[in-house]
Design a protein around this motif. Sequence first.
Motif, PDB file in Angstrom:
ATOM      1  N   ASN A  71      -8.957 -29.873  -3.175  1.00  0.00           N
ATOM      2  CA  ASN A  71      -9.131 -31.312  -2.996  1.00  0.00           C
ATOM      3  C   ASN A  71     -10.495 -31.727  -3.549  1.00  0.00           C
ATOM      4  OD1 ASN A  71      -6.734 -32.419  -1.247  1.00  0.00           O
ATOM      5  ND2 ASN A  71      -7.262 -30.414  -0.391  1.00  0.00           N
ATOM      6  N   ASP A  72     -10.613 -33.002  -3.890  1.00  0.00           N
ATOM      7  CA  ASP A  72     -11.849 -33.443  -4.537  1.00  0.00           C
ATOM      8  C   ASP A  72     -13.031 -33.386  -3.573  1.00  0.00           C
ATOM      9  OD1 ASP A  72     -12.690 -36.438  -3.686  1.00  0.00           O
ATOM     10  OD2 ASP A  72     -10.509 -36.250  -3.599  1.00  0.00           O
ATOM     11  N   LEU A  73     -14.229 -33.341  -4.133  1.00  0.00           N
ATOM     12  CA  LEU A  73     -15.433 -33.085  -3.356  1.00  0.00           C
ATOM     13  C   LEU A  73     -15.811 -34.221  -2.409  1.00  0.00           C
ATOM     14  CD1 LEU A  73     -17.693 -31.335  -6.030  1.00  0.00           C
ATOM     15  CD2 LEU A  73     -16.278 -30.285  -4.245  1.00  0.00           C
ATOM     16  N   SER A  74     -15.218 -35.392  -2.574  1.00  0.00           N
ATOM     17  CA  SER A  74     -15.474 -36.484  -1.638  1.00  0.00           C
ATOM     18  C   SER A  74     -14.514 -36.464  -0.449  1.00  0.00           C
ATOM     19  CB  SER A  74     -15.360 -37.834  -2.353  1.00  0.00           C
ATOM     20  OG  SER A  74     -14.015 -38.076  -2.745  1.00  0.00           O
ATOM     21  N   SER A  75     -13.564 -35.550  -0.459  1.00  0.00           N
ATOM     22  CA  SER A  75     -12.542 -35.492   0.593  1.00  0.00           C
ATOM     23  C   SER A  75     -13.034 -34.661   1.778  1.00  0.00           C
ATOM     24  CB  SER A  75     -11.259 -34.872   0.041  1.00  0.00           C
ATOM     25  OG  SER A  75     -11.401 -33.468  -0.078  1.00  0.00           O
ATOM     26  N   PRO A  76     -12.375 -34.774   2.931  1.00  0.00           N
ATOM     27  CA  PRO A  76     -12.743 -33.947   4.084  1.00  0.00           C
ATOM     28  C   PRO A  76     -12.196 -32.524   4.019  1.00  0.00           C
ATOM     29  CG  PRO A  76     -10.964 -35.437   4.679  1.00  0.00           C
ATOM     30  CD  PRO A  76     -11.369 -35.811   3.285  1.00  0.00           C
ATOM     31  N   ILE A  96     -10.749 -21.877 -10.009  1.00  0.00           N
ATOM     32  CA  ILE A  96     -10.706 -23.072  -9.162  1.00  0.00           C
ATOM     33  C   ILE A  96     -10.587 -24.288 -10.074  1.00  0.00           C
ATOM     34  CG2 ILE A  96     -12.057 -24.587  -7.646  1.00  0.00           C
ATOM     35  CD1 ILE A  96     -11.139 -22.239  -6.105  1.00  0.00           C
ATOM     36  N   VAL A  97      -9.614 -25.156  -9.792  1.00  0.00           N
ATOM     37  CA  VAL A  97      -9.455 -26.401 -10.541  1.00  0.00           C
ATOM     38  C   VAL A  97     -10.034 -27.536  -9.697  1.00  0.00           C
ATOM     39  CG1 VAL A  97      -7.844 -27.990 -11.642  1.00  0.00           C
ATOM     40  CG2 VAL A  97      -7.390 -25.525 -11.679  1.00  0.00           C
ATOM     41  N   LEU A  98     -11.035 -28.209 -10.246  1.00  0.00           N
ATOM     42  CA  LEU A  98     -11.702 -29.296  -9.533  1.00  0.00           C
ATOM     43  C   LEU A  98     -11.159 -30.638  -9.994  1.00  0.00           C
ATOM     44  CD1 LEU A  98     -13.972 -30.297  -7.624  1.00  0.00           C
ATOM     45  CD2 LEU A  98     -15.451 -30.383  -9.643  1.00  0.00           C
ATOM     46  N   LEU A 110     -20.488 -27.387  -7.214  1.00  0.00           N
ATOM     47  CA  LEU A 110     -19.408 -26.416  -7.041  1.00  0.00           C
ATOM     48  C   LEU A 110     -19.849 -25.022  -7.479  1.00  0.00           C
ATOM     49  CD1 LEU A 110     -16.430 -25.759  -6.419  1.00  0.00           C
ATOM     50  CD2 LEU A 110     -15.889 -26.452  -8.767  1.00  0.00           C
ATOM     51  N   ASP A 111     -20.543 -24.943  -8.593  1.00  0.00           N
ATOM     52  CA  ASP A 111     -21.037 -23.661  -9.101  1.00  0.00           C
ATOM     53  C   ASP A 111     -21.930 -22.975  -8.063  1.00  0.00           C
ATOM     54  OD1 ASP A 111     -22.303 -21.576 -10.439  1.00  0.00           O
ATOM     55  OD2 ASP A 111     -22.664 -22.725 -12.252  1.00  0.00           O
ATOM     56  N   ARG A 112     -22.872 -23.720  -7.506  1.00  0.00           N
ATOM     57  CA  ARG A 112     -23.817 -23.119  -6.557  1.00  0.00           C
ATOM     58  C   ARG A 112     -23.120 -22.705  -5.265  1.00  0.00           C
ATOM     59  NH1 ARG A 112     -29.000 -27.215  -7.535  1.00  0.00           N
ATOM     60  NH2 ARG A 112     -29.550 -26.367  -9.589  1.00  0.00           N
ATOM     61  N   GLY A 128     -13.699 -18.460 -12.126  1.00  0.00           N
ATOM     62  CA  GLY A 128     -13.843 -19.500 -13.132  1.00  0.00           C
ATOM     63  C   GLY A 128     -13.574 -20.887 -12.564  1.00  0.00           C
ATOM     64  N   VAL A 129     -13.911 -21.899 -13.345  1.00  0.00           N
ATOM     65  CA  VAL A 129     -13.711 -23.299 -12.943  1.00  0.00           C
ATOM     66  C   VAL A 129     -13.123 -24.072 -14.107  1.00  0.00           C
ATOM     67  CG1 VAL A 129     -14.892 -25.471 -12.352  1.00  0.00           C
ATOM     68  CG2 VAL A 129     -15.543 -23.340 -11.207  1.00  0.00           C
TER      69      VAL A 129
END
Length: 305
Positions: A71-76, A96-98, A110-112, A128-129
């Motif tokens: 799920n996107d990084l703004s999601s819970p 991982i697919v962002l 995400l990398d860190r 990988g990403v």
Amino acid sequence: MKTKRLRRCQLSVPGSSEKMLAKAATMEVDYIFLDLEDAVAPNRKAEARRNVVEAVRSTRFRAPTIAVRINDLSSPWAYDDLTALVEGCGETLDVIVLPKAMGPHDIVFLDRLLGMLEARHAIGRRIGVEVLIEEIEALNSVEAIAAASPRLEGLIFGMGDYAASQGMRVSGVGETDDYPGDLFHYHRNRVAIAARAGGLDAVDGPYADFRNPDKYREEARRAAILGFAGKWAIHPSQIELAEAMFSPDPAAVAKARAMAEAYAAARERGEGAINFEGTMIDIASVRGVDEIVALADMIEEKRGR
């Protein structure tokens, strides 16, 4: 060095369906991504996450590459997606697919986080990403996104969400309706250029009407001409269409191998340009030839697995 993968077809599989996860394991396709985002209802996110972790950890997939769209990084849900995946199946998860990246800062974050999780759980390889370019902010900074992390392997043009982001009037995901030309030519071309500059693969997003193979094939053709490596499939019937479109013709492969050999022999003789089958060729001619041969070799290697 970035891992080279076949991406002629990337098949989407809903993480909430155990039946589809089991079926996906038997499919001969380059790449499968198990979906925790759009294909999963909010009240089934935790269940889907458990299903996907178990599937990646325990299932022997025929596809050589297994990815998960979080799920996107703004999601819970994104944090729990990442922590559960790395802890539960980090040794067997390839990518991982962002989704819905907004800029290079998302990829750096995400990398860190992945690096910390890999260290904590003693994962012996780097996951990988791939990044979905599906917001106007992402397309506006796609060159910076492509250079944001050594983990990056590919950029995916997600035309469904992108059309909504730009306010395009389209009738469905991947549709171009009666626009005079290719509605997504600019967007695809910019993603392809950014990907190539960053040493990444560009992948075209989905076409939702799986009952219309001719339109799917046409959209795949448009992407292939621009240098894309493959296209998403939302239904198994689209796999063969994508893999055919993004595979080199056997006659072209044979000619490419002959050209590469002829030019290599010419270089040994100190010649920079030669006549090959009635056409003058030089180092610029061979650049594209080498890519055809490398792709053909990867396809043969997959067939021999």
